[in-house]
Motif scaffolding. Sequence first.
Motif, PDB file in Angstrom:
ATOM      1  N   LEU A   1       4.968  -8.826  -6.584  1.00  0.00           N
ATOM      2  CA  LEU A   1       6.394  -8.968  -6.253  1.00  0.00           C
ATOM      3  C   LEU A   1       7.214  -7.831  -6.867  1.00  0.00           C
ATOM      4  O   LEU A   1       8.134  -7.301  -6.242  1.00  0.00           O
ATOM      5  CB  LEU A   1       6.926 -10.322  -6.721  1.00  0.00           C
ATOM      6  N   LYS A   2       6.836  -7.445  -8.077  1.00  0.00           N
ATOM      7  CA  LYS A   2       7.544  -6.359  -8.771  1.00  0.00           C
ATOM      8  C   LYS A   2       7.359  -5.034  -8.032  1.00  0.00           C
ATOM      9  O   LYS A   2       8.310  -4.257  -7.865  1.00  0.00           O
ATOM     10  CB  LYS A   2       7.011  -6.257 -10.212  1.00  0.00           C
ATOM     11  N   ILE A   3       6.126  -4.773  -7.578  1.00  0.00           N
ATOM     12  CA  ILE A   3       5.854  -3.525  -6.844  1.00  0.00           C
ATOM     13  C   ILE A   3       6.625  -3.522  -5.518  1.00  0.00           C
ATOM     14  O   ILE A   3       7.211  -2.519  -5.110  1.00  0.00           O
ATOM     15  CB  ILE A   3       4.335  -3.331  -6.589  1.00  0.00           C
ATOM     16  N   LEU A   4       6.636  -4.673  -4.832  1.00  0.00           N
ATOM     17  CA  LEU A   4       7.322  -4.766  -3.537  1.00  0.00           C
ATOM     18  C   LEU A   4       8.829  -4.540  -3.648  1.00  0.00           C
ATOM     19  O   LEU A   4       9.481  -4.145  -2.676  1.00  0.00           O
ATOM     20  CB  LEU A   4       7.054  -6.127  -2.879  1.00  0.00           C
ATOM     21  N   GLU A   5       9.372  -4.793  -4.832  1.00  0.00           N
ATOM     22  CA  GLU A   5      10.814  -4.577  -5.035  1.00  0.00           C
ATOM     23  C   GLU A   5      11.161  -3.094  -5.163  1.00  0.00           C
ATOM     24  O   GLU A   5      12.312  -2.702  -5.012  1.00  0.00           O
ATOM     25  CB  GLU A   5      11.281  -5.314  -6.304  1.00  0.00           C
ATOM     26  N   GLN A   6      10.154  -2.278  -5.449  1.00  0.00           N
ATOM     27  CA  GLN A   6      10.410  -0.845  -5.658  1.00  0.00           C
ATOM     28  C   GLN A   6      10.670  -0.144  -4.320  1.00  0.00           C
ATOM     29  O   GLN A   6      10.101  -0.520  -3.290  1.00  0.00           O
ATOM     30  CB  GLN A   6       9.195  -0.191  -6.344  1.00  0.00           C
ATOM     31  N   PRO A   7      11.512   0.895  -4.330  1.00  0.00           N
ATOM     32  CA  PRO A   7      11.718   1.669  -3.100  1.00  0.00           C
ATOM     33  C   PRO A   7      10.519   2.580  -2.839  1.00  0.00           C
ATOM     34  O   PRO A   7       9.693   2.784  -3.734  1.00  0.00           O
ATOM     35  CB  PRO A   7      12.968   2.500  -3.419  1.00  0.00           C
ATOM     36  N   ILE A   8      10.427   3.109  -1.624  1.00  0.00           N
ATOM     37  CA  ILE A   8       9.358   4.088  -1.350  1.00  0.00           C
ATOM     38  C   ILE A   8       9.914   5.508  -1.388  1.00  0.00           C
ATOM     39  O   ILE A   8       9.166   6.474  -1.345  1.00  0.00           O
ATOM     40  CB  ILE A   8       8.634   3.834  -0.001  1.00  0.00           C
TER      41      ILE A   8
ATOM     42  N   GLY B   1     -22.332   1.439  -0.495  1.00  0.00           N
ATOM     43  CA  GLY B   1     -22.570   2.868  -0.277  1.00  0.00           C
ATOM     44  C   GLY B   1     -21.377   3.626   0.283  1.00  0.00           C
ATOM     45  O   GLY B   1     -21.485   4.785   0.645  1.00  0.00           O
ATOM     46  N   VAL B   2     -20.236   2.952   0.387  1.00  0.00           N
ATOM     47  CA  VAL B   2     -19.039   3.598   0.933  1.00  0.00           C
ATOM     48  C   VAL B   2     -18.013   3.722  -0.182  1.00  0.00           C
ATOM     49  O   VAL B   2     -17.831   2.797  -0.958  1.00  0.00           O
ATOM     50  CB  VAL B   2     -18.451   2.755   2.093  1.00  0.00           C
ATOM     51  N   ARG B   3     -17.337   4.848  -0.262  1.00  0.00           N
ATOM     52  CA  ARG B   3     -16.289   4.987  -1.269  1.00  0.00           C
ATOM     53  C   ARG B   3     -15.217   5.962  -0.797  1.00  0.00           C
ATOM     54  O   ARG B   3     -15.484   6.889  -0.036  1.00  0.00           O
ATOM     55  CB  ARG B   3     -16.856   5.448  -2.618  1.00  0.00           C
ATOM     56  N   GLY B   4     -13.986   5.722  -1.257  1.00  0.00           N
ATOM     57  CA  GLY B   4     -12.899   6.639  -0.957  1.00  0.00           C
ATOM     58  C   GLY B   4     -12.894   7.779  -1.960  1.00  0.00           C
ATOM     59  O   GLY B   4     -13.643   7.765  -2.936  1.00  0.00           O
ATOM     60  N   GLU B   5     -12.032   8.750  -1.719  1.00  0.00           N
ATOM     61  CA  GLU B   5     -11.949   9.862  -2.671  1.00  0.00           C
ATOM     62  C   GLU B   5     -10.575  10.517  -2.605  1.00  0.00           C
ATOM     63  O   GLU B   5     -10.003  10.680  -1.536  1.00  0.00           O
ATOM     64  CB  GLU B   5     -13.043  10.900  -2.388  1.00  0.00           C
ATOM     65  N   GLY B   6     -10.047  10.853  -3.777  1.00  0.00           N
ATOM     66  CA  GLY B   6      -8.776  11.561  -3.849  1.00  0.00           C
ATOM     67  C   GLY B   6      -7.578  10.632  -3.958  1.00  0.00           C
ATOM     68  O   GLY B   6      -7.652   9.459  -3.607  1.00  0.00           O
ATOM     69  N   VAL B   7      -6.470  11.169  -4.492  1.00  0.00           N
ATOM     70  CA  VAL B   7      -5.232  10.402  -4.601  1.00  0.00           C
ATOM     71  C   VAL B   7      -4.127  11.133  -3.836  1.00  0.00           C
ATOM     72  O   VAL B   7      -4.150  12.358  -3.722  1.00  0.00           O
ATOM     73  CB  VAL B   7      -4.797  10.201  -6.081  1.00  0.00           C
ATOM     74  N   PRO B   8      -3.164  10.380  -3.282  1.00  0.00           N
ATOM     75  CA  PRO B   8      -2.079  11.009  -2.531  1.00  0.00           C
ATOM     76  C   PRO B   8      -1.210  11.892  -3.440  1.00  0.00           C
ATOM     77  O   PRO B   8      -0.958  11.538  -4.589  1.00  0.00           O
ATOM     78  CB  PRO B   8      -1.268   9.813  -2.018  1.00  0.00           C
ATOM     79  N   GLU B   9      -0.776  13.040  -2.899  1.00  0.00           N
ATOM     80  CA  GLU B   9       0.054  13.967  -3.674  1.00  0.00           C
ATOM     81  C   GLU B   9       1.229  14.463  -2.844  1.00  0.00           C
ATOM     82  O   GLU B   9       1.207  14.397  -1.606  1.00  0.00           O
ATOM     83  CB  GLU B   9      -0.795  15.171  -4.122  1.00  0.00           C
ATOM     84  N   ILE B  10       2.240  14.988  -3.553  1.00  0.00           N
ATOM     85  CA  ILE B  10       3.412  15.549  -2.878  1.00  0.00           C
ATOM     86  C   ILE B  10       2.964  16.681  -1.945  1.00  0.00           C
ATOM     87  O   ILE B  10       2.096  17.476  -2.279  1.00  0.00           O
ATOM     88  CB  ILE B  10       4.426  16.085  -3.920  1.00  0.00           C
TER      89      ILE B  10
ATOM     90  N   LEU C   1       0.833  -1.207   0.000  1.00  0.00           N
ATOM     91  CA  LEU C   1       0.000   0.000   0.000  1.00  0.00           C
ATOM     92  C   LEU C   1       0.870   1.260   0.000  1.00  0.00           C
ATOM     93  O   LEU C   1       0.579   2.222  -0.722  1.00  0.00           O
ATOM     94  CB  LEU C   1      -0.937  -0.002   1.214  1.00  0.00           C
ATOM     95  N   LEU C   2       1.932   1.266   0.779  1.00  0.00           N
ATOM     96  CA  LEU C   2       2.822   2.435   0.802  1.00  0.00           C
ATOM     97  C   LEU C   2       3.395   2.711  -0.585  1.00  0.00           C
ATOM     98  O   LEU C   2       3.472   3.858  -1.026  1.00  0.00           O
ATOM     99  CB  LEU C   2       3.959   2.217   1.802  1.00  0.00           C
ATOM    100  N   ARG C   3       3.778   1.650  -1.285  1.00  0.00           N
ATOM    101  CA  ARG C   3       4.347   1.827  -2.635  1.00  0.00           C
ATOM    102  C   ARG C   3       3.295   2.314  -3.622  1.00  0.00           C
ATOM    103  O   ARG C   3       3.603   3.076  -4.538  1.00  0.00           O
ATOM    104  CB  ARG C   3       4.991   0.510  -3.102  1.00  0.00           C
ATOM    105  N   LEU C   4       2.050   1.914  -3.425  1.00  0.00           N
ATOM    106  CA  LEU C   4       0.973   2.356  -4.315  1.00  0.00           C
ATOM    107  C   LEU C   4       0.590   3.819  -4.051  1.00  0.00           C
ATOM    108  O   LEU C   4      -0.115   4.437  -4.841  1.00  0.00           O
ATOM    109  CB  LEU C   4      -0.254   1.454  -4.135  1.00  0.00           C
ATOM    110  N   MET C   5       1.070   4.368  -2.922  1.00  0.00           N
ATOM    111  CA  MET C   5       0.766   5.758  -2.581  1.00  0.00           C
ATOM    112  C   MET C   5       1.832   6.739  -3.068  1.00  0.00           C
ATOM    113  O   MET C   5       1.664   7.945  -2.937  1.00  0.00           O
ATOM    114  CB  MET C   5       0.588   5.897  -1.067  1.00  0.00           C
ATOM    115  N   VAL C   6       2.933   6.229  -3.601  1.00  0.00           N
ATOM    116  CA  VAL C   6       3.974   7.123  -4.140  1.00  0.00           C
ATOM    117  C   VAL C   6       3.434   7.759  -5.423  1.00  0.00           C
ATOM    118  O   VAL C   6       3.065   7.058  -6.361  1.00  0.00           O
ATOM    119  CB  VAL C   6       5.277   6.346  -4.443  1.00  0.00           C
TER     120      VAL C   6
END
Length: 404
Positions: free
Chosen positions: A376-383, A232-241, A158-163
């Motif tokens: 596995l490929k995503i997990l290999e990436q740095p954060i 009926g539940v949903r998230g909103e927005g994407v992480p930004e710098i 999840l942390l890598r998907l938030m970069v």
Amino acid sequence: MAEAQAPEVDYTLNNPDTLTKYKTAAGISHKVLDAVIALCVEGEKIVDICEKGDQLLDEEIAKVYKGKKIAKGVSHPTTVSPSSYVTPYTPLKSDAAEAEITLKAGEIVKIQLGAQIDGFGTIVCDMVVIAKKDSPKEVVTGREADLIVATHYANELLLRLMVPSGVLAQGTDEEKAKAAAKKPPTQAQISDLLEKVAKAYDCKVVENTTSWLFDRNEIEGTKKIILTPGNGVRGEGVPEIGEVWGVEVGLSLGSGKVKNLDHRATLHRRTTTTYGLKRPSSRQTLSEVVKKFGTFPFSLRQLEDEKAAKVGVVECVRGGVLRQYEPAGESDNSPVSRVLSTIAITKNGITKLAAPNAPDLEQFKSDKKIEDEEILKILEQPIARSTGNKKNKNKKKKTTGGDE
């Protein structure tokens, strides 16, 4: 002659003071978390551990920014949640039955707490498997190990998907521009990937697990990521710098569905609603809350008179000036995990401000593993970009290299 207006303070991460305050709060959160984890042994009463944790938070907070006109305090009271509890749990001494609840050997307990400096709150949640009293640390195997290892990798994923797209891109200007133009993953895609990690370890993602954008004096901001959202539940927005987030992951050895527990709601938080409270006890309770906690969560046991607070909050909740967090657990009483990290997103990637300890994969042995190539490929990436600090590099290797 008109008085000169005081310059407007920049509370964003562009101001180095903001990051310093976050890091100071995070240092306190980590120190107290480690102390509370050490208190979590078989037979200890949960209420005693929570009280000791809050006392330690107050002591550590008092040591920083002395003599300065800066608000500081607890951003989340100490909570200790037994195995099947999904939400943070903090019982009261005055509720006789709950005050007697003790920790049992073998159960997975979630500890959550936090400090804030000048409204910049860091919250952290970690887990511990309760060892038998006076026995050496044993290697954890079986389903408990599956749950803890799965949670670790789900959190790292999840942390890598938030970069933000392109932040860590390398190569030519053209390649960097192409990476930056790439669309960030949707919340449905994020949920799908985390569910694959959970499935690899025969676990389920706990429904409606939510990560929030943090702001000054605010731990539930305008953006949120919801994993496995219910109807009926949903998230909103994407992480930004430039943003700070509280990133949460919760998995279950059961259904992943949640039910309300038959316990008093003891965790509350002030809202922005105004309401003319009629009872003096309600007004007194709200006044104490505003003074001590601002808009951060608090436990009724942190108030001057616990019994009076139990009466005073009733009208406050009914009038909407206080929100109560309903205690919830796994619908089939299976063990659940929860970890929560406070992170800062900068132009160099993600900085973990307050984060759970990476599990020692020699201590937690699962016979399952992730085989999905995409994950596995995503997990290999740095954060984050490497800063050339050897100590950090060694730490990173230790936290991401357990599936080999």
